[in-house]
Design a protein around this motif. Structure first.
Motif, PDB file in Angstrom:
ATOM      1  N   VAL A 287     -39.779  -5.637 174.147  1.00  0.00           N
ATOM      2  CA  VAL A 287     -39.934  -5.934 172.723  1.00  0.00           C
ATOM      3  C   VAL A 287     -40.898  -4.946 172.083  1.00  0.00           C
ATOM      4  CG1 VAL A 287     -40.839  -7.616 171.065  1.00  0.00           C
ATOM      5  CG2 VAL A 287     -39.308  -8.368 172.897  1.00  0.00           C
ATOM      6  N   ALA A 288     -42.026  -4.688 172.744  1.00  0.00           N
ATOM      7  CA  ALA A 288     -43.015  -3.749 172.204  1.00  0.00           C
ATOM      8  C   ALA A 288     -42.404  -2.359 172.040  1.00  0.00           C
ATOM      9  CB  ALA A 288     -44.243  -3.703 173.106  1.00  0.00           C
ATOM     10  N   ALA A 289     -41.621  -1.927 173.006  1.00  0.00           N
ATOM     11  CA  ALA A 289     -40.974  -0.608 172.922  1.00  0.00           C
ATOM     12  C   ALA A 289     -39.944  -0.593 171.794  1.00  0.00           C
ATOM     13  CB  ALA A 289     -40.320  -0.253 174.248  1.00  0.00           C
ATOM     14  N   TRP A 290     -39.195  -1.672 171.642  1.00  0.00           N
ATOM     15  CA  TRP A 290     -38.203  -1.772 170.562  1.00  0.00           C
ATOM     16  C   TRP A 290     -38.885  -1.678 169.198  1.00  0.00           C
ATOM     17  CZ3 TRP A 290     -37.533  -6.517 167.614  1.00  0.00           C
ATOM     18  CH2 TRP A 290     -36.449  -6.473 166.717  1.00  0.00           C
ATOM     19  N   ILE A 291     -39.981  -2.393 169.030  1.00  0.00           N
ATOM     20  CA  ILE A 291     -40.690  -2.337 167.748  1.00  0.00           C
ATOM     21  C   ILE A 291     -41.253  -0.947 167.506  1.00  0.00           C
ATOM     22  CG2 ILE A 291     -42.747  -3.173 166.518  1.00  0.00           C
ATOM     23  CD1 ILE A 291     -41.980  -5.995 167.530  1.00  0.00           C
ATOM     24  N   GLU A 292     -41.829  -0.344 168.532  1.00  0.00           N
ATOM     25  CA  GLU A 292     -42.430   0.978 168.379  1.00  0.00           C
ATOM     26  C   GLU A 292     -41.397   2.078 168.136  1.00  0.00           C
ATOM     27  OE1 GLU A 292     -45.365   4.106 170.736  1.00  0.00           O
ATOM     28  OE2 GLU A 292     -44.743   2.259 171.744  1.00  0.00           O
ATOM     29  N   HIS A 293     -40.274   2.028 168.862  1.00  0.00           N
ATOM     30  CA  HIS A 293     -39.320   3.142 168.830  1.00  0.00           C
ATOM     31  C   HIS A 293     -38.089   2.922 167.949  1.00  0.00           C
ATOM     32  CE1 HIS A 293     -41.682   5.134 171.849  1.00  0.00           C
ATOM     33  NE2 HIS A 293     -41.630   4.058 172.605  1.00  0.00           N
ATOM     34  N   VAL A 294     -37.853   1.684 167.544  1.00  0.00           N
ATOM     35  CA  VAL A 294     -36.672   1.396 166.719  1.00  0.00           C
ATOM     36  C   VAL A 294     -37.074   0.754 165.392  1.00  0.00           C
ATOM     37  CG1 VAL A 294     -34.482   0.141 166.571  1.00  0.00           C
ATOM     38  CG2 VAL A 294     -35.190   1.167 168.745  1.00  0.00           C
ATOM     39  N   VAL A 295     -37.753  -0.381 165.469  1.00  0.00           N
ATOM     40  CA  VAL A 295     -38.025  -1.159 164.258  1.00  0.00           C
ATOM     41  C   VAL A 295     -38.844  -0.372 163.234  1.00  0.00           C
ATOM     42  CG1 VAL A 295     -39.195  -3.212 163.349  1.00  0.00           C
ATOM     43  CG2 VAL A 295     -37.768  -3.383 165.398  1.00  0.00           C
ATOM     44  N   ILE A 296     -39.991   0.123 163.640  1.00  0.00           N
ATOM     45  CA  ILE A 296     -40.862   0.793 162.664  1.00  0.00           C
ATOM     46  C   ILE A 296     -40.295   2.144 162.207  1.00  0.00           C
ATOM     47  CG2 ILE A 296     -43.157   1.799 162.286  1.00  0.00           C
ATOM     48  CD1 ILE A 296     -44.288  -0.648 163.784  1.00  0.00           C
ATOM     49  N   PRO A 297     -39.835   3.003 163.120  1.00  0.00           N
ATOM     50  CA  PRO A 297     -39.364   4.308 162.613  1.00  0.00           C
ATOM     51  C   PRO A 297     -37.957   4.312 162.005  1.00  0.00           C
ATOM     52  CG  PRO A 297     -39.287   4.295 165.005  1.00  0.00           C
ATOM     53  CD  PRO A 297     -39.923   2.990 164.575  1.00  0.00           C
ATOM     54  N   LYS A 298     -37.096   3.360 162.383  1.00  0.00           N
ATOM     55  CA  LYS A 298     -35.691   3.451 161.964  1.00  0.00           C
ATOM     56  C   LYS A 298     -35.221   2.338 161.032  1.00  0.00           C
ATOM     57  CE  LYS A 298     -34.498   5.960 166.125  1.00  0.00           C
ATOM     58  NZ  LYS A 298     -33.786   5.974 167.376  1.00  0.00           N
ATOM     59  N   LEU A 299     -35.942   1.225 161.004  1.00  0.00           N
ATOM     60  CA  LEU A 299     -35.572   0.115 160.130  1.00  0.00           C
ATOM     61  C   LEU A 299     -36.633  -0.016 159.041  1.00  0.00           C
ATOM     62  CD1 LEU A 299     -34.467  -2.454 162.865  1.00  0.00           C
ATOM     63  CD2 LEU A 299     -33.080  -0.769 161.666  1.00  0.00           C
ATOM     64  N   GLU A 300     -36.485  -0.999 158.212  1.00  0.00           N
ATOM     65  CA  GLU A 300     -37.466  -1.222 157.143  1.00  0.00           C
ATOM     66  C   GLU A 300     -38.343  -2.397 157.570  1.00  0.00           C
ATOM     67  OE1 GLU A 300     -37.303  -2.205 152.406  1.00  0.00           O
ATOM     68  OE2 GLU A 300     -35.597  -1.183 153.328  1.00  0.00           O
ATOM     69  N   CYS A 301     -39.545  -2.086 158.017  1.00  0.00           N
ATOM     70  CA  CYS A 301     -40.455  -3.092 158.548  1.00  0.00           C
ATOM     71  C   CYS A 301     -41.633  -3.263 157.596  1.00  0.00           C
ATOM     72  CB  CYS A 301     -40.944  -2.675 159.931  1.00  0.00           C
ATOM     73  SG  CYS A 301     -42.026  -3.894 160.720  1.00  0.00           S
ATOM     74  N   TRP A 302     -41.878  -4.496 157.203  1.00  0.00           N
ATOM     75  CA  TRP A 302     -42.970  -4.853 156.299  1.00  0.00           C
ATOM     76  C   TRP A 302     -43.929  -5.795 157.026  1.00  0.00           C
ATOM     77  CZ3 TRP A 302     -43.031  -2.892 151.309  1.00  0.00           C
ATOM     78  CH2 TRP A 302     -41.854  -2.299 150.867  1.00  0.00           C
ATOM     79  N   LEU A 303     -45.223  -5.614 156.789  1.00  0.00           N
ATOM     80  CA  LEU A 303     -46.242  -6.488 157.359  1.00  0.00           C
ATOM     81  C   LEU A 303     -47.019  -7.181 156.251  1.00  0.00           C
ATOM     82  CD1 LEU A 303     -47.888  -4.384 160.219  1.00  0.00           C
ATOM     83  CD2 LEU A 303     -46.209  -6.228 160.433  1.00  0.00           C
ATOM     84  N   ALA A 304     -47.259  -8.463 156.439  1.00  0.00           N
ATOM     85  CA  ALA A 304     -48.186  -9.203 155.585  1.00  0.00           C
ATOM     86  C   ALA A 304     -49.515  -9.201 156.326  1.00  0.00           C
ATOM     87  CB  ALA A 304     -47.692 -10.629 155.369  1.00  0.00           C
ATOM     88  N   GLN A 305     -50.589  -8.861 155.596  1.00  0.00           N
ATOM     89  CA  GLN A 305     -51.911  -8.758 156.213  1.00  0.00           C
ATOM     90  C   GLN A 305     -52.954  -9.494 155.389  1.00  0.00           C
ATOM     91  OE1 GLN A 305     -52.250  -4.404 156.258  1.00  0.00           O
ATOM     92  NE2 GLN A 305     -52.296  -4.554 158.482  1.00  0.00           N
ATOM     93  N   THR A 306     -53.972  -9.970 156.102  1.00  0.00           N
ATOM     94  CA  THR A 306     -55.137 -10.566 155.454  1.00  0.00           C
ATOM     95  C   THR A 306     -56.028  -9.432 154.951  1.00  0.00           C
ATOM     96  OG1 THR A 306     -56.445 -10.565 157.474  1.00  0.00           O
ATOM     97  CG2 THR A 306     -55.081 -12.528 157.051  1.00  0.00           C
ATOM     98  N   PRO A 307     -57.028  -9.750 154.117  1.00  0.00           N
ATOM     99  CA  PRO A 307     -57.958  -8.698 153.682  1.00  0.00           C
ATOM    100  C   PRO A 307     -58.627  -7.969 154.861  1.00  0.00           C
ATOM    101  CG  PRO A 307     -58.199 -10.609 152.281  1.00  0.00           C
ATOM    102  CD  PRO A 307     -57.275 -10.999 153.412  1.00  0.00           C
ATOM    103  N   GLY A 308     -58.797  -8.643 155.997  1.00  0.00           N
ATOM    104  CA  GLY A 308     -59.359  -8.010 157.193  1.00  0.00           C
ATOM    105  C   GLY A 308     -58.340  -7.216 157.992  1.00  0.00           C
TER     106      GLY A 308
END
Length: 151
Positions: free
Chosen positions: A43-64
């Motif tokens: 899963v970590a490799a998929w997110i690193e090598h496919v999701v983030i560079p090739k798909l549209e990935c958005w993160l919701a983050q706290t102020p920290g």
């Protein structure tokens, strides 16, 4: 809850996969989704090598800058939408979904598991309608699922 939403970058791969894995583990443990079909490392490799560079990935983050939600879009598909399991019900998923609707105003599609009744209520509450049910033979988990659309 005070959050910001931004596109994920390569440096976010670890926090994105950690959030995704935590959310899926809790959902599987409670029976809302089937057990994972892939190892944590896969899963970590998929997110690193496919999701983030090739798909549209958005993160919701706290102020920290803690990742508390993840949205993955692939064309007009919501491929993934997960919120930190300790923060559900605080509007994070709604904010991510609203972003998806703004990014894809002509419509969205997604799959959810039949066992995930909470997700079904969420999607239906936000204007999605069921268009197909399957026995799960076409997904990796081999679990019955539902296809929803929003137009």
């Amino acid at each position: 809850m005070d959050i910001t939403i931004r596109r994920a970058a390569a440096a976010d791969a670890h926090s994105a996969s950690d959030l995704y894995l935590r959310a899926r583990r809790v959902a599987a443990k409670t029976g809302r989704i089937p057990p994972p079909a892939h190892s944590d490392d896969e899963v970590a490799a998929w997110i690193e090598h496919v999701v983030i560079p090739k798909l549209e990935c958005w993160l919701a983050q706290t102020p920290g800058r803690q990742a508390v939600g993840i949205l993955v879009l692939e064309g007009d598909w919501i491929d993934q939408l997960y919120v930190d399991p300790g923060l559900t019900g605080r509007g994070i998923g709604v904010e991510l979904l609203d972003l998806a609707k703004r990014e894809r105003p002509h419509g969205l599609r997604l799959w959810t598991f039949v066992s995930n009744e909470g997700a079904q209520r969420f999607w239906e509450r936000h204007g999605f309608r069921e268009v197909e049910r399957t026995n799960g033979s076409r997904n990796e988990e081999r679990a019955p699922d539902i296809r929803y659309v929003w137009k």
